[in-house]
Design an enzyme around this catalytic site. Structure first.
Site: not given
Ligand code: PAF
Length: 283
Positions: A30-31, A33, A36-37, A150, A153, A176, A187
């Site tokens: 979701m940007g 970043l 971790g991303h 997550d 998720q 990370v 966040r």
């Molecule tokens: O983990 C996230 O950033 C979101 O839940 C994802 C997997 C991009 C779905 O919108």
């Protein structure tokens, strides 16, 4: 690196790559970043020939009153970072592209979505699984990388991909952390100095449970209590849940006979932070 908001462009690019015999990986984000991303992108780069990063703040996974409107948007910076990390394309669809007029489908994974975060964020995982199904349909990746922070998720996406035979290999990348142990999160930037100072106790509490278990303690109630005790005196922290579950089924366990997952959600002020650790008992 190509940056596009067009479904047609990204899907043509990916099918050209496939036609050339190149494997394609997707890192859905979701940007906003952070490192971790970037570790997810690097994991993807190590596994496939071409990596697509999607950046889409998915409205359907936010409930009313959550932070959809103020979710940080840092597109230019994000693109620079993922380019350096080795991505070949960034897909930045708008809401109408992902959910065009007439869109009427929803992917709902039952069972594992009910506990942990699912108990407090009704509909959240329906939004996540639906958007991931759409993104998988557009990019058709062989591999998709998700972070272990997550954990629920990750379990939900694995279940969906397996149940619906989507043919995507889901790769999990480790959490990370900042130098002091706080798990990286988009966040974290909402935190005040005081909240940030106390938020480090979340990881301290998780680590206490790990070391108790290493010392032979297998009673999950005791392990969980070690976490709760650690954060209990911090004035800015409020635990929403702390549960010890089986890492695959996410069902609660009472004794850590095999690897278990201690998963927590803690408010630091108004910011909800999630974190977890796998606890492997000494054998
Ligand atoms: O983990 C996230 O950033 C979101 O839940 C994802 C997997 C991009 C779905 O919108």
């Amino acid at each position: 690196m190509i940056v596009t908001d067009s479904e047609k462009t990204i899907s043509a690019l990916c099918s050209d790559w496939r036609a050339e015999g190149l494997s394609v990986g997707l890192v859905p984000t979701m940007g906003a970043l952070h490192r971790g991303h970037l570790s997810l992108v690097k994991t993807a780069v190590a596994s496939v020939d071409r990596v697509v990063v999607s950046i889409f703040v998915n409205p359907t996974q936010f409930a009313a009153g959550e932070d959809l409107d103020r979710y940080p948007r840092t597109l230019q910076q994000d693109c620079e970072q993922v380019k350096k990390a080795g991505a070949c394309a960034v897909f930045t669809p708008d809401t109408v592209t992902v959910y065009p007029e007439g869109f009427s489908s929803e992917v709902r994974v039952s069972g594992i979505t009910e506990g942990l975060c699912g108990a407090y964020r009704p509909g959240h995982f329906d939004g996540v699984s639906t958007v991931c199904a759409v993104l998988f349909g557009i990019v058709k990746p062989e591999v998709a990388v998700f972070g272990m922070k997550d954990a629920q998720q990750l379990a939900v996406i694995r279940r969906m991909v397996s149940d619906l035979r989507m043919g995507v290999d889901i790769v999990a990348a480790p959490i990370v952390r900042e130098a002091d142990g706080l798990a990286m999160s988009s966040r974290n930037r909402y935190l005040s100095v005081e909240e940030r100072g106390q938020a480090v106790l979340i990881n301290t509490g998780l680590e206490k449970a790990v070391s108790l278990c290493r010392g032979g303690e297998k009673n999950c109630a005791v392990l969980k209590e070690a976490f709760l005790q650690t954060v209990s005196n911090a004035s800015k922290l409020r635990v929403q849940y702390a549960e010890i579950v089986d890492p695959d089924t996410l069902l609660q366990v009472e004794t850590a006979e095999k690897t278990v997952l201690l998963a927590v959600a803690v408010f630091a002020g108004k910011t909800r932070l999630i974190d977890n650790v796998l606890i492997r008992p000494e054998v």
